[in-house]
Write a protein that holds these residues in place. Structure first.
Motif, PDB file in Angstrom:
ATOM      1  N   ALA A  68       0.858  -1.187   0.000  1.00 14.42           N
ATOM      2  CA  ALA A  68       0.000   0.000   0.000  1.00 14.42           C
ATOM      3  C   ALA A  68       0.894   1.237   0.000  1.00 14.42           C
ATOM      4  O   ALA A  68       1.740   1.414   0.892  1.00 14.42           O
ATOM      5  CB  ALA A  68      -0.898  -0.018   1.228  1.00 14.42           C
ATOM      6  N   LEU A  69       0.697   2.079  -1.010  1.00 16.50           N
ATOM      7  CA  LEU A  69       1.535   3.278  -1.150  1.00 16.50           C
ATOM      8  C   LEU A  69       0.808   4.455  -0.510  1.00 16.50           C
ATOM      9  O   LEU A  69      -0.041   5.102  -1.124  1.00 16.50           O
ATOM     10  CB  LEU A  69       1.836   3.519  -2.623  1.00 16.50           C
ATOM     11  CG  LEU A  69       2.612   2.368  -3.284  1.00 16.50           C
ATOM     12  CD1 LEU A  69       2.703   2.539  -4.776  1.00 16.50           C
ATOM     13  CD2 LEU A  69       4.012   2.234  -2.681  1.00 16.50           C
ATOM     14  N   VAL A  70       1.134   4.664   0.745  1.00 16.31           N
ATOM     15  CA  VAL A  70       0.482   5.696   1.557  1.00 16.31           C
ATOM     16  C   VAL A  70       1.482   6.824   1.801  1.00 16.31           C
ATOM     17  O   VAL A  70       2.677   6.580   1.999  1.00 16.31           O
ATOM     18  CB  VAL A  70       0.023   5.087   2.912  1.00 16.31           C
ATOM     19  CG1 VAL A  70      -0.614   6.153   3.803  1.00 16.31           C
ATOM     20  CG2 VAL A  70      -0.951   3.931   2.691  1.00 16.31           C
ATOM     21  N   GLY A  71       0.979   8.039   1.765  1.00 13.22           N
ATOM     22  CA  GLY A  71       1.846   9.190   2.038  1.00 13.22           C
ATOM     23  C   GLY A  71       1.016  10.402   2.401  1.00 13.22           C
ATOM     24  O   GLY A  71      -0.222  10.350   2.403  1.00 13.22           O
ATOM     25  N   SER A  72       1.724  11.474   2.667  1.00 10.30           N
ATOM     26  CA  SER A  72       1.085  12.709   3.100  1.00 10.30           C
ATOM     27  C   SER A  72       0.084  13.238   2.054  1.00 10.30           C
ATOM     28  O   SER A  72       0.311  13.121   0.855  1.00 10.30           O
ATOM     29  CB  SER A  72       2.188  13.755   3.332  1.00 10.30           C
ATOM     30  OG  SER A  72       1.653  15.032   3.315  1.00 10.30           O
ATOM     31  N   LYS A  73      -1.018  13.821   2.542  1.00 10.87           N
ATOM     32  CA  LYS A  73      -1.993  14.427   1.639  1.00 10.87           C
ATOM     33  C   LYS A  73      -1.472  15.748   1.090  1.00 10.87           C
ATOM     34  O   LYS A  73      -1.672  16.085  -0.063  1.00 10.87           O
ATOM     35  CB  LYS A  73      -3.266  14.741   2.437  1.00 10.87           C
ATOM     36  CG  LYS A  73      -4.426  13.819   2.206  1.00 10.87           C
ATOM     37  CD  LYS A  73      -5.643  14.389   2.930  1.00 10.87           C
ATOM     38  CE  LYS A  73      -6.528  13.278   3.440  1.00 10.87           C
ATOM     39  NZ  LYS A  73      -7.501  13.752   4.419  1.00 10.87           N
ATOM     40  N   LYS A  74      -0.812  16.483   1.979  1.00  9.08           N
ATOM     41  CA  LYS A  74      -0.412  17.862   1.646  1.00  9.08           C
ATOM     42  C   LYS A  74       0.841  17.900   0.794  1.00  9.08           C
ATOM     43  O   LYS A  74       0.861  18.396  -0.310  1.00  9.08           O
ATOM     44  CB  LYS A  74      -0.130  18.622   2.950  1.00  9.08           C
ATOM     45  CG  LYS A  74      -1.319  19.402   3.469  1.00  9.08           C
ATOM     46  CD  LYS A  74      -0.822  20.424   4.460  1.00  9.08           C
ATOM     47  CE  LYS A  74      -1.968  20.946   5.316  1.00  9.08           C
ATOM     48  NZ  LYS A  74      -1.478  21.356   6.632  1.00  9.08           N
ATOM     49  N   ARG A  75       1.927  17.366   1.367  1.00 10.99           N
ATOM     50  CA  ARG A  75       3.228  17.402   0.702  1.00 10.99           C
ATOM     51  C   ARG A  75       3.203  16.276  -0.343  1.00 10.99           C
ATOM     52  O   ARG A  75       3.464  15.128  -0.021  1.00 10.99           O
ATOM     53  CB  ARG A  75       4.296  17.136   1.774  1.00 10.99           C
ATOM     54  CG  ARG A  75       5.685  17.550   1.465  1.00 10.99           C
ATOM     55  CD  ARG A  75       6.600  17.321   2.678  1.00 10.99           C
ATOM     56  NE  ARG A  75       6.224  16.178   3.496  1.00 10.99           N
ATOM     57  CZ  ARG A  75       6.537  14.919   3.244  1.00 10.99           C
ATOM     58  NH1 ARG A  75       7.229  14.610   2.172  1.00 10.99           N
ATOM     59  NH2 ARG A  75       6.161  13.937   4.062  1.00 10.99           N
ATOM     60  N   ASP A  76       2.852  16.605  -1.570  1.00 15.28           N
ATOM     61  CA  ASP A  76       2.594  15.581  -2.591  1.00 15.28           C
ATOM     62  C   ASP A  76       3.751  14.572  -2.698  1.00 15.28           C
ATOM     63  O   ASP A  76       4.832  14.901  -3.185  1.00 15.28           O
ATOM     64  CB  ASP A  76       2.380  16.280  -3.944  1.00 15.28           C
ATOM     65  CG  ASP A  76       1.899  15.307  -4.994  1.00 15.28           C
ATOM     66  OD1 ASP A  76       1.988  14.084  -4.757  1.00 15.28           O
ATOM     67  OD2 ASP A  76       1.441  15.759  -6.057  1.00 15.28           O
ATOM     68  N   PRO A  77       3.503  13.336  -2.252  1.00 11.99           N
ATOM     69  CA  PRO A  77       4.583  12.353  -2.219  1.00 11.99           C
ATOM     70  C   PRO A  77       4.593  11.423  -3.433  1.00 11.99           C
ATOM     71  O   PRO A  77       5.263  10.391  -3.410  1.00 11.99           O
ATOM     72  CB  PRO A  77       4.222  11.545  -0.964  1.00 11.99           C
ATOM     73  CG  PRO A  77       2.728  11.507  -0.989  1.00 11.99           C
ATOM     74  CD  PRO A  77       2.259  12.777  -1.680  1.00 11.99           C
TER      75      PRO A  77
END
Ligand SMILES: Cc1cc2nc3c(=O)[nH]c(=O)nc-3n(C[C@H](O)[C@H](O)[C@H](O)COP(=O)(O)O)c2cc1C
Length: 218
Positions: A68-77
């Motif tokens: 699962a590729l999960v990351g920050s909503k704001k800082r586009d990862p």
């Protein structure tokens, strides 16, 4: 097997054997995931034995493991997730597993990953022991995907060869690598999943060209 040698062997595989991933292989993937999350600030997770996410999703068969590729909503990862995801795809290939990037054909709401406040699930990568190794995607002309003074240096062409074998969403290969002054390389990636694709493509290009040969242009 060296990671670079896996590039021509990797193809998207969507049908898997009914065989759990060996714990030693899962541990090797987890090690790479931990490194990515530390270095890139992502929240990538390995989920094993979950039949829900690809249930009734054709053409997937026996797809019960995924990253699962999960990351920050704001800082586009997304570019970092593309880069790290492809690092994991090629690592999986090197240890005898097959994979498929999936941004569309999965049940997003069923994914059993921890998604914190301020985080988002961007895509998953299905993985397991493939029913077959998959097959080479249709070749497209490399010349249309690059701009470079002639003759282009070998390292640039080696980077291009590796990039042409990278997976892109819907196999669009909607990208151009440009060789600029002072061995700077610019990548323009367009269309569906352009940011994930950019990270994937950069990982392949670096492996082919050699990181020491060039710098990414801003
Ligand atoms: C960002 C991304 C998203 C993708 N999403 C899907 C998807 O939702 N469903 C699917 O079956 N394949 C998906 N793919 C796989 C592509 O269709 C595949 O990579 C492409 O056809 C090239 O084939 P190859 O991976 O065998 O080289 C995706 C690939 C990428 C890079």
């Amino acid at each position: 097997m060296q990671i670079i040698d896996t590039i021509p062997l990797r193809h998207s595989v969507r049908s898997f054997l009914d065989k759990p991933i060996h714990p030693a292989k899962a541990a090797q993937l987890q090690y790479v995931i931990d490194g990515c999350n530390r270095d890139f600030g992502t929240h990538i997770q390995l989920v094993l034995g979950d039949p829900e996410v690809f249930a009734k999703k054709k053409p997937f068969q026996n797809a019960v493991n995924y990253i699962a590729l999960v990351g920050s909503k704001k800082r586009d990862p997304q570019e970092a997730l593309g880069y790290c995801g492809q690092m994991l795809v090629l690592k999986a290939q090197a240890i005898g597993l097959n994979t498929c990037w999936v941004a569309g054909s999965y049940r997003k709401g069923k994914v059993k990953a921890a998604i914190g406040k301020g985080e988002k699930l961007y895509a998953v990568i299905a993985l397991g022991y493939g029913e077959n190794p998959g097959k080479l995607h249709k070749e497209r002309p490399m010349e249309k995907r690059m701009k470079a003074p002639q003759p282009a240096p070998d390292w640039f062409l080696n980077g291009m060869d590796a990039a042409m074998l990278a997976p892109t969403a819907l196999h669009k290969q909607n990208f151009v690598f440009t060789l600029e002054e002072d061995d700077r390389v610019k990548l323009k990636s367009k269309g569906v999943c352009k940011k994930l694709n950019a990270g994937i493509l950069k990982y392949h290009f670096e492996l082919g060209a050699g990181k020491e040969s060039f710098q990414w242009a801003k």
